[in-house]
Design an enzyme around this catalytic site. Structure first.
Site, PDB file in Angstrom:
ATOM      1  N   HIS A  39      -5.068  -1.266  -2.850  1.00 33.32           N
ATOM      2  CA  HIS A  39      -3.641  -1.227  -2.515  1.00 33.32           C
ATOM      3  C   HIS A  39      -2.756  -1.623  -3.693  1.00 33.32           C
ATOM      4  O   HIS A  39      -1.558  -1.378  -3.680  1.00 33.32           O
ATOM      5  CB  HIS A  39      -3.356  -2.168  -1.342  1.00 33.32           C
ATOM      6  CG  HIS A  39      -3.932  -1.674  -0.046  1.00 33.32           C
ATOM      7  ND1 HIS A  39      -3.172  -1.149   0.964  1.00 33.32           N
ATOM      8  CD2 HIS A  39      -5.219  -1.587   0.384  1.00 33.32           C
ATOM      9  CE1 HIS A  39      -3.947  -0.776   1.970  1.00 33.32           C
ATOM     10  NE2 HIS A  39      -5.197  -1.039   1.645  1.00 33.32           N
ATOM     11  N   ASP A  53       4.308  -3.116  -8.772  1.00 33.15           N
ATOM     12  CA  ASP A  53       3.913  -3.132  -7.361  1.00 33.15           C
ATOM     13  C   ASP A  53       3.064  -1.891  -7.094  1.00 33.15           C
ATOM     14  O   ASP A  53       3.412  -0.803  -7.551  1.00 33.15           O
ATOM     15  CB  ASP A  53       5.173  -3.090  -6.474  1.00 33.15           C
ATOM     16  CG  ASP A  53       4.977  -3.825  -5.151  1.00 33.15           C
ATOM     17  OD1 ASP A  53       3.847  -3.813  -4.647  1.00 33.15           O
ATOM     18  OD2 ASP A  53       5.966  -4.396  -4.632  1.00 33.15           O
TER      19      ASP A  53
HETATM   20  P1  ADP Z   1       3.242  -6.751  -0.333  1.00 29.27           P
HETATM   21  O1  ADP Z   1       2.149  -5.994   0.289  1.00 29.27           O
HETATM   22  O2  ADP Z   1       3.034  -7.051  -1.774  1.00 29.27           O
HETATM   23  O3  ADP Z   1       3.651  -7.959   0.418  1.00 29.27           O
HETATM   24  P2  ADP Z   1       4.954  -4.563   0.593  1.00 29.27           P
HETATM   25  O4  ADP Z   1       6.411  -4.363   0.397  1.00 29.27           O
HETATM   26  O5  ADP Z   1       4.111  -3.370   0.351  1.00 29.27           O
HETATM   27  O6  ADP Z   1       4.531  -5.793  -0.319  1.00 29.27           O
HETATM   28  O7  ADP Z   1       4.680  -5.005   2.098  1.00 29.27           O
HETATM   29  C1  ADP Z   1       5.266  -6.136   2.660  1.00 29.27           C
HETATM   30  C2  ADP Z   1       5.175  -6.004   4.166  1.00 29.27           C
HETATM   31  O8  ADP Z   1       5.384  -7.291   4.747  1.00 29.27           O
HETATM   32  C3  ADP Z   1       6.219  -5.078   4.739  1.00 29.27           C
HETATM   33  O9  ADP Z   1       5.676  -4.326   5.792  1.00 29.27           O
HETATM   34  C4  ADP Z   1       7.295  -6.031   5.260  1.00 29.27           C
HETATM   35  O10 ADP Z   1       7.993  -5.553   6.383  1.00 29.27           O
HETATM   36  C5  ADP Z   1       6.471  -7.243   5.633  1.00 29.27           C
HETATM   37  N1  ADP Z   1       7.287  -8.459   5.449  1.00 29.27           N
HETATM   38  C6  ADP Z   1       7.834  -8.904   4.309  1.00 29.27           C
HETATM   39  N2  ADP Z   1       8.559 -10.013   4.524  1.00 29.27           N
HETATM   40  C7  ADP Z   1       8.470 -10.274   5.839  1.00 29.27           C
HETATM   41  C8  ADP Z   1       9.015 -11.282   6.680  1.00 29.27           C
HETATM   42  N3  ADP Z   1       9.799 -12.253   6.211  1.00 29.27           N
HETATM   43  N4  ADP Z   1       8.695 -11.229   7.981  1.00 29.27           N
HETATM   44  C9  ADP Z   1       7.884 -10.247   8.462  1.00 29.27           C
HETATM   45  N5  ADP Z   1       7.371  -9.267   7.716  1.00 29.27           N
HETATM   46  C10 ADP Z   1       7.646  -9.273   6.417  1.00 29.27           C
HETATM   47  C1  G6P Z   2      -0.733  -7.362  -0.805  1.00 28.78           C
HETATM   48  C2  G6P Z   2      -2.217  -7.170  -0.941  1.00 28.78           C
HETATM   49  C3  G6P Z   2      -2.905  -7.385   0.409  1.00 28.78           C
HETATM   50  C4  G6P Z   2      -2.492  -8.742   0.974  1.00 28.78           C
HETATM   51  C5  G6P Z   2      -0.982  -8.866   1.035  1.00 28.78           C
HETATM   52  C6  G6P Z   2      -0.516 -10.239   1.520  1.00 28.78           C
HETATM   53  O1  G6P Z   2      -0.262  -6.369   0.027  1.00 28.78           O
HETATM   54  O2  G6P Z   2      -2.496  -5.872  -1.434  1.00 28.78           O
HETATM   55  O3  G6P Z   2      -4.309  -7.313   0.279  1.00 28.78           O
HETATM   56  O4  G6P Z   2      -3.055  -8.930   2.252  1.00 28.78           O
HETATM   57  O5  G6P Z   2      -0.439  -8.642  -0.252  1.00 28.78           O
HETATM   58  O6  G6P Z   2      -1.098 -11.244   0.757  1.00 28.78           O
HETATM   59  P1  G6P Z   2      -2.047 -12.353   1.381  1.00 28.78           P
HETATM   60  O7  G6P Z   2      -2.588 -13.099   0.205  1.00 28.78           O
HETATM   61  O8  G6P Z   2      -1.166 -13.173   2.255  1.00 28.78           O
HETATM   62  O9  G6P Z   2      -3.109 -11.667   2.174  1.00 28.78           O
END
Ligand code: ADP
Ligand code: G6P
Length: 492
Positions: A162, A370
């Site tokens: 990912h 990202d």
């Molecule tokens: P990452 O996987 O690095 O966190 P992404 O933008 O691809 O970044 O995905 C983040 C996901 O987490 C999104 O689906 C978003 O809606 C969710 N998310 C981020 N912040 C919050 C929050 N404060 N509460 C609930 N969901 C969240």
């Molecule tokens: C990114 C990574 C995921 C991970 C997520 C949240 O999306 O690709 O593998 O699950 O961040 O991070 P965390 O450490 O809370 O699982």
């Protein structure tokens, strides 16, 4: 032990335990892109998700969630420190994100990485029925495909990363680079977010392992491993339907009122991570305030930054710095009842997130690097009336698919400021034209299309692809063909 014909293996399960207001323990969906992508997909599929439930100690027995069986893998305190916080999130994560923070190397972390990967592989082997498809996810589990192939040669194994896969000159820093590559090559198909990542991988396989490779196929003994780009997405229709709900629209209106009815609302939603460019964004905003290009009464910034990986030093330092800067900016530019930045660190449910997306005139998504960034896609999906400007970093995977966004280089402070002003001041017709094009793209390139293209490439099992991607009810899956059939497919 119940067995499944589809097993997803990911470090994190789609639920986290949290404490309810009455003090009871309850489960909620865990934030993060991987869970957001896979959770809607697996609902109604006869799948098992193998992963970690958060915390340490014995694995909890978990209820099925939306029909998905959950199989928790236990982690000890040492595993948590050395595998999750150490090798995964202090070695690989920073290295894979352009080394924007210094990757750290400790031999003890590598031992834990192998140990925990073996535990995940064994757990997956135990719940996979004969000939099952096992889909291994992300950088925490690079060794699982290889281990699983040794344990269960009958399985069809996929691996999907990912996060970005770095250029050879960065990956070559890893002391255990050969083992990591070999682990991934245990899969039948290795998927990445971007074409460039598949290219990096192929180059490394040639350079480090001396194997014959193109950007599509790699020869590994008598097997052919396929590689390719499969940009992950979201459940576009679900987010659009949520955003269109009358209660969500009403909530969005109330939010605007509570924010003091500004002319412009800028929103950012991130995990608190140094890859997300939060500090650079705050600096740009602060300089625009200082120069008078943006005024607190007219414009507010809502920054949602849910804490993440809180015991890792680099994350602790980041949170302190961000909170100090938010305090400074509010102290300098805010007024009583009118902060310049509304700073929130809570996890929100999907409806509240949809309301936030609806209220945002400008969505600022400016990571330094990202893999994809699903927040950007969620925002687009939520703008059902074609309003709203997406300010998007060129270094997010999403930029390749959403070129109509206002693209910026977040390392270039002046460019970031200009991009933000351009998005704030854009003509409604220009905004609508861009948003329409982006929504049309996400309409066809949603999470089901992603699963369809990946699983079709992994194994042309019509029934499995159909069931997962139609979102409908499901019967049991037929057993997958064995290994020799897989080999024939790959050569085809
Ligand atoms: P990452 O996987 O690095 O966190 P992404 O933008 O691809 O970044 O995905 C983040 C996901 O987490 C999104 O689906 C978003 O809606 C969710 N998310 C981020 N912040 C919050 C929050 N404060 N509460 C609930 N969901 C969240
Ligand atoms: C990114 C990574 C995921 C991970 C997520 C949240 O999306 O690709 O593998 O699950 O961040 O991070 P965390 O450490 O809370 O699982």
């Amino acid at each position: 032990m119940r067995q499944s014909s589809l097993v997803v293996v990911a470090n994190r399960l789609p639920i986290d335990d949290s404490i309810a207001p009455d003090g009871a323990c309850e489960w909620r969906r865990s934030p993060g892109g991987l869970v957001s992508a896979l959770h809607p997909l697996l609902r109604h599929a006869p799948a098992t998700w193998v992963g970690w439930a958060g915390g340490t100690g014995p694995a909890p027995a978990l209820p099925d969630v939306d029909g998905v069986r959950l199989c928790a893998v236990p982690l000890t305190a040492d595993d948590l420190r050395d595998h999750y916080e150490g090798f995964a999130n202090a070695t690989l994560w920073p290295l894979y994100h352009d080394a924007v923070e210094q990757p750290q190397h400790h031999r003890r972390w590598w031992e834990a990485y192998q140990r925990v990967n073996r535990r995940f592989a064994e757990a997956a082997a135990a719940v996979a029925e004969p000939g099952a498809v096992v889909w291994v996810q992300d950088y925490h589990l690079h060794l699982v495909p290889g281990m699983l192939r040794d344990l269960r040669p009958d399985l069809r194994i996929g691996f999907f990363l990912h996060v970005p896969f770095p250029p050879p000159e960065l990956f070559m820093q890893l002391p255990r680079r050969a083992e990591l590559l070999r682990g991934m090559l245990g899969a039948d198909l290795v998927g990445f977010q971007r074409v460039q990542a598949a290219h990096n991988f192929a180059q490394l396989v040639v350079k480090v392992l001396g194997l014959p490779a193109t950007d599509r196929r790699i020869g590994v003994g008598d097997r052919v491993v396929r590689i390719g780009a499969f940009p992950v997405s979201i459940d576009t229709a679900e987010m659009a339907a949520l955003a269109a709900r009358p209660d969500v629209a009403a909530r969005a209106q109330r939010l605007r009122q509570d924010l003091g009815r500004p002319e412009r609302v800028i929103l950012s939603v991130d995990r608190m991570d140094y890859t997300k460019g939060i500090e650079q964004r705050l600096k740009a905003y602060s300089e625009l305030l200082a120069a008078g290009h943006v005024k607190v009464r007219d414009t507010v910034l809502v920054q949602v930054a849910v804490p993440s990986r809180e015991r890792v030093g680099q994350y602790q330092v980041l949170r302190e710095r961000v909170e100090r800067e938010v305090g400074r900016i509010n102290g300098e530019f805010g007024r009583v009842g009118e902060p310049a930045i509304h700073y929130l660190t809570q996890p929100f449910d999907r409806a509240e997130l949809a309301a936030l997306y609806r209220v945002a005139d400008v969505m600022a998504v400016t990571p330094l690097r990202d893999g994809m960034n699903l927040v950007a896609k969620e925002y687009v999906a939520a703008r059902v009336d074609d309003t709203g400007a997406l300010l998007l970093s060129e270094f997010a995977g999403a930029a390749a698919e959403l070129p109509q966004a206002y693209l910026v280089n977040p390392h270039d402070l002046e460019g970031l400021k200009e991009g933000l002003l351009a998005a704030l001041r854009a003509a409604p017709a220009d905004v609508a034209e861009r948003m329409r094009a982006m929504r049309a793209h996400l309409h066809t390139h949603d999470i089901r299309a992603w699963a369809r293209s990946y699983l079709t490439a992994l194994n042309d099992t019509g029934a499995l692809v159909e069931r997962l991607t139609s979102g409908g009810e499901s019967a049991r899956l037929p057993a997958q063909p064995g290994r020799s059939a897989a080999r024939a497919d790959h050569r085809g």
